[in-house]
Design a protein around this motif. Structure first.
Motif, PDB file in Angstrom:
ATOM      1  N   PRO A 185       0.830  -1.204   0.000  1.00  0.00           N
ATOM      2  CA  PRO A 185       0.000   0.000   0.000  1.00  0.00           C
ATOM      3  C   PRO A 185       0.864   1.254   0.000  1.00  0.00           C
ATOM      4  O   PRO A 185       2.098   1.177   0.022  1.00  0.00           O
ATOM      5  N   LYS A 186       0.224   2.404  -0.004  1.00  0.00           N
ATOM      6  CA  LYS A 186       0.954   3.666   0.059  1.00  0.00           C
ATOM      7  C   LYS A 186       1.711   3.782   1.378  1.00  0.00           C
ATOM      8  O   LYS A 186       1.377   3.122   2.366  1.00  0.00           O
ATOM      9  N   SER A 187       2.709   4.629   1.387  1.00  0.00           N
ATOM     10  CA  SER A 187       3.521   4.813   2.584  1.00  0.00           C
ATOM     11  C   SER A 187       2.637   5.228   3.759  1.00  0.00           C
ATOM     12  O   SER A 187       1.829   6.154   3.652  1.00  0.00           O
ATOM     13  N   GLY A 188       2.793   4.528   4.867  1.00  0.00           N
ATOM     14  CA  GLY A 188       2.015   4.824   6.059  1.00  0.00           C
ATOM     15  C   GLY A 188       0.667   4.138   6.112  1.00  0.00           C
ATOM     16  O   GLY A 188      -0.052   4.260   7.108  1.00  0.00           O
ATOM     17  N   TRP A 189       0.324   3.412   5.072  1.00  0.00           N
ATOM     18  CA  TRP A 189      -0.955   2.702   5.021  1.00  0.00           C
ATOM     19  C   TRP A 189      -0.739   1.220   5.316  1.00  0.00           C
ATOM     20  O   TRP A 189       0.388   0.727   5.347  1.00  0.00           O
ATOM     21  N   TYR A 190      -1.856   0.500   5.508  1.00  0.00           N
ATOM     22  CA  TYR A 190      -1.849  -0.940   5.743  1.00  0.00           C
ATOM     23  C   TYR A 190      -2.817  -1.602   4.754  1.00  0.00           C
ATOM     24  O   TYR A 190      -3.863  -1.031   4.431  1.00  0.00           O
ATOM     25  N   LYS A 191      -2.457  -2.785   4.299  1.00  0.00           N
ATOM     26  CA  LYS A 191      -3.319  -3.505   3.357  1.00  0.00           C
ATOM     27  C   LYS A 191      -3.918  -4.727   4.037  1.00  0.00           C
ATOM     28  O   LYS A 191      -3.200  -5.543   4.626  1.00  0.00           O
ATOM     29  N   ILE A 192      -5.245  -4.834   3.940  1.00  0.00           N
ATOM     30  CA  ILE A 192      -5.979  -5.984   4.477  1.00  0.00           C
ATOM     31  C   ILE A 192      -6.298  -6.920   3.317  1.00  0.00           C
ATOM     32  O   ILE A 192      -7.092  -6.582   2.439  1.00  0.00           O
ATOM     33  N   ASN A 193      -5.673  -8.075   3.286  1.00  0.00           N
ATOM     34  CA  ASN A 193      -5.985  -9.093   2.279  1.00  0.00           C
ATOM     35  C   ASN A 193      -6.947 -10.113   2.872  1.00  0.00           C
ATOM     36  O   ASN A 193      -6.706 -10.629   3.972  1.00  0.00           O
ATOM     37  N   LEU A 252      -4.888   0.134  13.903  1.00  0.00           N
ATOM     38  CA  LEU A 252      -4.336   0.650  12.658  1.00  0.00           C
ATOM     39  C   LEU A 252      -5.207   1.780  12.125  1.00  0.00           C
ATOM     40  O   LEU A 252      -6.395   1.865  12.413  1.00  0.00           O
ATOM     41  N   GLY A 253      -4.602   2.633  11.310  1.00  0.00           N
ATOM     42  CA  GLY A 253      -5.323   3.801  10.818  1.00  0.00           C
ATOM     43  C   GLY A 253      -5.726   3.677   9.361  1.00  0.00           C
ATOM     44  O   GLY A 253      -6.751   3.094   9.024  1.00  0.00           O
ATOM     45  N   GLU A 254      -4.898   4.206   8.463  1.00  0.00           N
ATOM     46  CA  GLU A 254      -5.222   4.199   7.042  1.00  0.00           C
ATOM     47  C   GLU A 254      -5.054   2.790   6.477  1.00  0.00           C
ATOM     48  O   GLU A 254      -3.950   2.247   6.455  1.00  0.00           O
ATOM     49  N   VAL A 255      -6.148   2.209   6.025  1.00  0.00           N
ATOM     50  CA  VAL A 255      -6.114   0.843   5.514  1.00  0.00           C
ATOM     51  C   VAL A 255      -6.790   0.776   4.151  1.00  0.00           C
ATOM     52  O   VAL A 255      -7.637   1.605   3.816  1.00  0.00           O
ATOM     53  N   VAL A 256      -6.423  -0.233   3.379  1.00  0.00           N
ATOM     54  CA  VAL A 256      -7.078  -0.544   2.118  1.00  0.00           C
ATOM     55  C   VAL A 256      -7.388  -2.028   2.139  1.00  0.00           C
ATOM     56  O   VAL A 256      -6.593  -2.835   2.632  1.00  0.00           O
ATOM     57  N   VAL A 257      -8.565  -2.401   1.648  1.00  0.00           N
ATOM     58  CA  VAL A 257      -9.002  -3.803   1.652  1.00  0.00           C
ATOM     59  C   VAL A 257      -8.830  -4.377   0.259  1.00  0.00           C
ATOM     60  O   VAL A 257      -9.218  -3.761  -0.737  1.00  0.00           O
TER      61      VAL A 257
END
Length: 299
Positions: A185-193, A252-257
């Motif tokens: 993901p983008k810097s500082g973000w987390y990815k939920i797979n 966690l804060g900024e996340v993408v699924v």
């Protein structure tokens, strides 16, 4: 008390763990299921709750039709009654000639199945459902729609269903595509797979979640079994919700699924409207995503 098939249907509705408000929604879903399809199934099992059926089940109701006063069987309510017959005529559906009166609606369905014609079953089922819906409005609310209004509604629902299904058509005989490599993901973000698994037991599904940061380090993971008779689409919605819940528990804060559902993922991004069967689960997931970001900004 519910019949077995009724209990199965109720248990197959995914419930959101959030406190989303109830709302009305149209019954078509993008995988082709609908209340009109359920209506045909009820009729085929002779369990459509007409007044005649309810009286035979020892329920204290009059078996008279709310429109004309005749005995209300499934065949009468959906086909022979004046109110129903006018809708069928207005719908313009191409029915074979020589159809004789039938006691039950399923007899008419079998007659059509055996007819040597190309038949528009989507229009047929939707018309029957709208006739039944209008009957229920008359019985329980004392109001009914005009025939032309019902026919217009039928056409709109069928067109909506077909447009939704066109986006789900997949080309046949295509070679399997390789699964894309994981992208950070983008810097500082987390990815939920997220992903789901099926078992031999049709009432049991597995879900899996892995959360990584922008460096690929695993921040959290989870597997769980769901002992519910959910459909594939409903499981996909629930696994996305479980992943978002795990991210919240981890602070966690900024996340993408990320998942492989072509219906749930666009809905989470508010690109597409989710089907009614998963609407509340998706709404709860979107709300949780917003709360994650707001909470991170306020820290």
């Amino acid at each position: 008390m519910f019949l077995h098939h009724e209990a199965e249907t109720i248990l197959g509705i995914p419930l959101s763990s959030g406190m989303t408000e109830d709302s009305q929604s149209w019954a078509w879903t993008k995988n082709g299921e609908s209340q009109s399809r359920a209506l045909t199934q009820w009729s085929s099992k002779n369990i459509l709750p007409t007044n005649h059926y309810l009286k035979n089940r020892k329920i204290a109701v009059k078996e008279d039709c709310v429109f004309c006063g005749e005995r209300e069987t499934s065949g009468h309510a959906l086909w022979r009654c004046r109110a129903a017959a006018e809708v069928w005529k207005e719908s313009g559906i191409n029915l074979p000639n020589g159809l004789s009166p039938h006691g039950d609606f399923i007899d008419l369905v079998w007659n059509l199945l055996e007819a040597p014609i190309v038949f528009d079953w989507e229009l047929f089922e939707t018309t029957a459902w709208c006739v039944w819906k209008n009957r229920n409005a008359m019985k329980h609310e004392g109001r009914s729609k005009q025939t032309k209004s019902i026919a217009v509604e039928v056409g709109r629902f069928v067109e909506e269903f077909r447009q939704n299904n066109m986006s789900n058509l997949k080309p046949q005989n295509q070679p399997p595509q390789a699964r894309p490599l994981w992208c950070p993901p983008k810097s500082g973000w987390y990815k939920i797979n997220v992903d789901e698994a099926t078992f031999k037991d049709p009432h049991c599904y597995g879900i899996g979640v892995v959360i990584r940061n922008d460096s690929g380090q695993i921040m959290g993971a989870m597997t769980k079994k769901l002992h519910l008779p959910l459909g594939a689409l409903e499981v996909e919605a629930k696994v996305a919700e479980e992943g978002i819940i795990l991210a919240r528990e981890l602070g966690l804060g900024e996340v993408v699924v990320e998942g492989d559902s072509m219906t749930v993922m666009p809905a989470l991004s508010s690109v597409n409207q989710p089907p009614s069967s998963i609407q509340k689960v998706v709404e709860s997931s979107i709300h949780r995503l917003r709360c994650l970001r707001i909470g991170k900004q306020s820290m």
